[in-house]
Design a protein around this motif. Structure first.
Motif, mmCIF file in Angstrom:
data_model
loop_
_atom_site.group_PDB
_atom_site.id
_atom_site.type_symbol
_atom_site.label_atom_id
_atom_site.label_comp_id
_atom_site.label_asym_id
_atom_site.label_seq_id
_atom_site.Cartn_x
_atom_site.Cartn_y
_atom_site.Cartn_z
ATOM 1 N N ILE A 252 0.829 -1.208 0.000
ATOM 2 C CA ILE A 252 0.000 0.000 0.000
ATOM 3 C C ILE A 252 0.862 1.256 0.000
ATOM 4 O O ILE A 252 0.574 2.230 -0.684
ATOM 5 C CB ILE A 252 -0.925 0.022 1.260
ATOM 6 C CG1 ILE A 252 -1.817 -1.227 1.318
ATOM 7 C CG2 ILE A 252 -1.753 1.305 1.343
ATOM 8 C CD1 ILE A 252 -2.873 -1.292 0.229
ATOM 9 N N ASP A 253 1.939 1.243 0.785
ATOM 10 C CA ASP A 253 2.737 2.462 0.956
ATOM 11 C C ASP A 253 4.136 2.062 1.433
ATOM 12 O O ASP A 253 4.287 1.516 2.530
ATOM 13 C CB ASP A 253 2.028 3.353 1.997
ATOM 14 C CG ASP A 253 2.710 4.693 2.211
ATOM 15 O OD1 ASP A 253 3.824 4.879 1.716
ATOM 16 O OD2 ASP A 253 2.103 5.545 2.880
ATOM 17 N N THR A 254 5.149 2.342 0.590
ATOM 18 C CA THR A 254 6.519 1.934 0.970
ATOM 19 C C THR A 254 7.231 2.998 1.802
ATOM 20 O O THR A 254 8.352 2.769 2.261
ATOM 21 C CB THR A 254 7.374 1.654 -0.293
ATOM 22 O OG1 THR A 254 7.402 2.859 -1.076
ATOM 23 C CG2 THR A 254 6.850 0.509 -1.101
ATOM 24 N N THR A 255 6.585 4.163 2.006
ATOM 25 C CA THR A 255 7.254 5.235 2.744
ATOM 26 C C THR A 255 7.578 4.776 4.168
ATOM 27 O O THR A 255 6.709 4.242 4.859
ATOM 28 C CB THR A 255 6.368 6.500 2.843
ATOM 29 O OG1 THR A 255 5.574 6.595 1.694
ATOM 30 C CG2 THR A 255 7.204 7.745 3.018
ATOM 31 N N GLY A 256 8.814 5.003 4.579
ATOM 32 C CA GLY A 256 9.190 4.668 5.959
ATOM 33 C C GLY A 256 9.565 3.208 6.145
ATOM 34 O O GLY A 256 9.901 2.812 7.268
ATOM 35 N N ALA A 257 9.550 2.398 5.076
ATOM 36 C CA ALA A 257 9.936 0.983 5.243
ATOM 37 C C ALA A 257 11.400 0.892 5.689
ATOM 38 O O ALA A 257 11.757 0.073 6.542
ATOM 39 C CB ALA A 257 9.721 0.212 3.953
ATOM 40 N N ALA A 286 9.983 -4.645 8.126
ATOM 41 C CA ALA A 286 9.799 -3.736 6.987
ATOM 42 C C ALA A 286 8.761 -4.306 6.014
ATOM 43 O O ALA A 286 7.951 -3.562 5.448
ATOM 44 C CB ALA A 286 11.130 -3.504 6.285
ATOM 45 N N GLY A 287 8.768 -5.636 5.855
ATOM 46 C CA GLY A 287 7.791 -6.288 4.966
ATOM 47 C C GLY A 287 6.368 -6.075 5.450
ATOM 48 O O GLY A 287 5.430 -5.970 4.643
ATOM 49 N N LEU A 288 6.179 -5.984 6.755
ATOM 50 C CA LEU A 288 4.834 -5.726 7.292
ATOM 51 C C LEU A 288 4.457 -4.249 7.156
ATOM 52 O O LEU A 288 3.291 -3.911 6.940
ATOM 53 C CB LEU A 288 4.784 -6.096 8.780
ATOM 54 C CG LEU A 288 4.608 -7.556 9.122
ATOM 55 C CD1 LEU A 288 4.599 -7.738 10.637
ATOM 56 C CD2 LEU A 288 3.312 -8.107 8.528
ATOM 57 N N SER A 289 5.468 -3.364 7.283
ATOM 58 C CA SER A 289 5.165 -1.920 7.299
ATOM 59 C C SER A 289 4.576 -1.425 5.978
ATOM 60 O O SER A 289 3.839 -0.447 5.968
ATOM 61 C CB SER A 289 6.412 -1.119 7.658
ATOM 62 O OG SER A 289 7.267 -1.027 6.545
ATOM 63 N N VAL A 290 4.904 -2.091 4.873
ATOM 64 C CA VAL A 290 4.419 -1.603 3.567
ATOM 65 C C VAL A 290 2.951 -1.966 3.312
ATOM 66 O O VAL A 290 2.364 -1.558 2.311
ATOM 67 C CB VAL A 290 5.307 -2.105 2.398
ATOM 68 C CG1 VAL A 290 6.738 -1.638 2.570
ATOM 69 C CG2 VAL A 290 5.251 -3.627 2.243
ATOM 70 N N LEU A 291 2.349 -2.722 4.214
ATOM 71 C CA LEU A 291 0.949 -3.138 4.020
ATOM 72 C C LEU A 291 -0.040 -2.070 4.483
ATOM 73 O O LEU A 291 -1.249 -2.200 4.277
ATOM 74 C CB LEU A 291 0.654 -4.437 4.791
ATOM 75 C CG LEU A 291 1.574 -5.631 4.526
ATOM 76 C CD1 LEU A 291 1.104 -6.841 5.312
ATOM 77 C CD2 LEU A 291 1.635 -5.956 3.040
ATOM 78 N N LYS A 292 0.485 -1.022 5.171
ATOM 79 C CA LYS A 292 -0.397 0.017 5.723
ATOM 80 C C LYS A 292 0.069 1.395 5.294
ATOM 81 O O LYS A 292 1.244 1.584 4.977
ATOM 82 C CB LYS A 292 -0.350 -0.030 7.259
ATOM 83 C CG LYS A 292 -1.001 -1.227 7.881
ATOM 84 C CD LYS A 292 -0.989 -1.042 9.390
ATOM 85 C CE LYS A 292 -1.404 -2.308 10.109
ATOM 86 N NZ LYS A 292 -0.984 -2.293 11.507
ATOM 87 N N SER A 298 2.732 2.821 10.337
ATOM 88 C CA SER A 298 2.636 1.492 9.723
ATOM 89 C C SER A 298 3.642 0.492 10.298
ATOM 90 O O SER A 298 3.625 -0.683 9.931
ATOM 91 C CB SER A 298 2.850 1.608 8.209
ATOM 92 O OG SER A 298 4.164 2.031 7.953
ATOM 93 N N SER A 299 4.531 0.942 11.180
ATOM 94 C CA SER A 299 5.516 -0.038 11.669
ATOM 95 C C SER A 299 4.858 -0.987 12.665
ATOM 96 O O SER A 299 4.038 -0.583 13.479
ATOM 97 C CB SER A 299 6.772 0.639 12.227
ATOM 98 O OG SER A 299 6.458 1.429 13.305
ATOM 99 N N PRO A 300 5.191 -2.271 12.573
ATOM 100 C CA PRO A 300 4.466 -3.280 13.365
ATOM 101 C C PRO A 300 4.858 -3.310 14.835
ATOM 102 O O PRO A 300 5.949 -2.875 15.205
ATOM 103 C CB PRO A 300 4.879 -4.599 12.696
ATOM 104 C CG PRO A 300 6.235 -4.321 12.131
ATOM 105 C CD PRO A 300 6.232 -2.874 11.712
ATOM 106 N N THR A 301 3.977 -3.841 15.651
ATOM 107 C CA THR A 301 4.292 -4.101 17.058
ATOM 108 C C THR A 301 5.008 -5.452 17.131
ATOM 109 O O THR A 301 4.991 -6.241 16.168
ATOM 110 C CB THR A 301 3.012 -4.191 17.897
ATOM 111 O OG1 THR A 301 2.247 -5.282 17.387
ATOM 112 C CG2 THR A 301 2.200 -2.914 17.847
#
Ligand code: RIB
Length: 312
Positions: A252-257, A286-292, A298-301
């Motif tokens: 969805i959004d690679t910004t900040g990955a 990082a792979g999870l962060s791009v989903l949001k 978007s960074s995961p817990t």
């Protein structure tokens, strides 16, 4: 009985910015107005994003930054206190809090960023020194390149002198003082930054290996090149290895990955993981962060990350 290793502390030095993002389906030409497909406002700035990522993953994290005397200042503090981040943020009475304008391709999630560091442009060694008494040998020190190059060099040099594990994320790319390389234990350029540092065009694995060796020749002990959806390549002091990327769903959004990767790396190292384990942990984060949408948002817990690590 094995003695449980106490987690090390993490210090992240650099900017905070408020990110205003637009999801678009075509590039804007000069003189043209286009209608965005969507928008998002959230916390940004590479250092703040990396600190939030490290904290969400369980790292004991302090962010050292600067803010303006404006409404974005209280927004930043609200975000950070929700994440239970420890903060050192001197207020600048003349400059605004940092801001970024971000354009995201609605189909691919690829991004372009314009950032004004505002108050954080004034970050100096004095901000580092204000936290120095809390820093210890073996702690993790992470910085980027959104503040001045003189400040970046001074803080890395001081952190290294204290015996901290120094990580330099050379983003965005700028002219790097050669002495900086000797002050960072780990450098984490992305593909583009690695090409800019080495003048090697990264078309395949061989080029990546050549680039890693060229960066090692500059005096850095350990090198990690992040490769987007292809994962990361790293030299851990012994050999070069590749960690494949993860495909957890629609991008969805690679910004900040990259920020998520660096925060996760600091976090993993603070738990005592070795570089290989830390890179794998960070690639998954990082792979999870791009989903949001969003950067820090978007960074995961740790709980979210544990679910996918167990599943793979
Ligand atoms: O890496 C993404 C970040 O770069 C954004 O949050 C923006 O604020 C800029 O600092």
């Amino acid at each position: 009985m094995a003695v449980k290793r106490k987690n090390k502390n993490i210090f992240v030095f650099g900017i905070f910015a408020v990110d205003i993002s637009f999801y678009i389906d075509k590039k804007v030409k000069p003189g043209e107005t286009i209608i965005a497909k969507g928008s998002n406002i959230g916390p940004g700035g590479k250092a703040s994003n990396q600190a939030i990522s490290a904290r969400k993953l369980g790292g004991n994290t302090t962010l050292i930054t600067r803010l303006g005397n404006d409404n974005f200042n209280s927004y930043a503090n609200t975000v950070w206190s929700k994440e239970k981040l420890s903060i050192s943020a001197k207020i600048d009475r003349t400059l605004p809090t940092g801001m970024a304008g971000i354009f995201i391709d609605d189909k691919t999630g690829e991004n372009s960023v314009i950032v004004h560091p505002g108050a954080s442009a004034q970050l100096s060694i004095s901000d580092f020194n204000s936290q120095k008494s809390k820093m210890q040998k073996g702690d993790i020190f992470l910085t980027q390149f959104e503040q001045s190059s003189d400040t970046t060099f001074s803080v890395l040099k001081e952190a290294r002198k204290l015996g901290m594990i120094t990580i330099f994320n050379p983003a965005p790319f700028g002219k790097i003082n050669k002495k900086v390389y000797q002050s960072c234990e780990i450098i984490t350029p992305n593909e583009t930054e690695a090409e800019q540092i080495t003048n090697i065009s990264l078309k395949g694995k061989r080029d990546v290996e050549k680039a890693i060796n060229k960066i090692r020749d500059l005096g850095v002990e350990k090198v990690i090149i992040t490769l987007g959806k292809k994962g990361a390549a790293f030299f851990d002091g012994q050999r070069i290895s590749f960690c494949p990327g993860n495909n957890f769903g629609k991008v969805i959004d690679t910004t900040g990955a990259g920020d998520c990767f660096n925060g996760a790396l600091a976090s993993a190292l603070s738990f005592g993981k070795d570089l290989r384990q830390s890179v794998e942990f960070s690639c998954a984060a990082a792979g999870l962060s791009v989903l949001k949408k969003g950067t820090a948002q978007s960074s995961p817990t740790r709980v979210e990350l544990n679910k996918v690590i167990k599943a793979t």
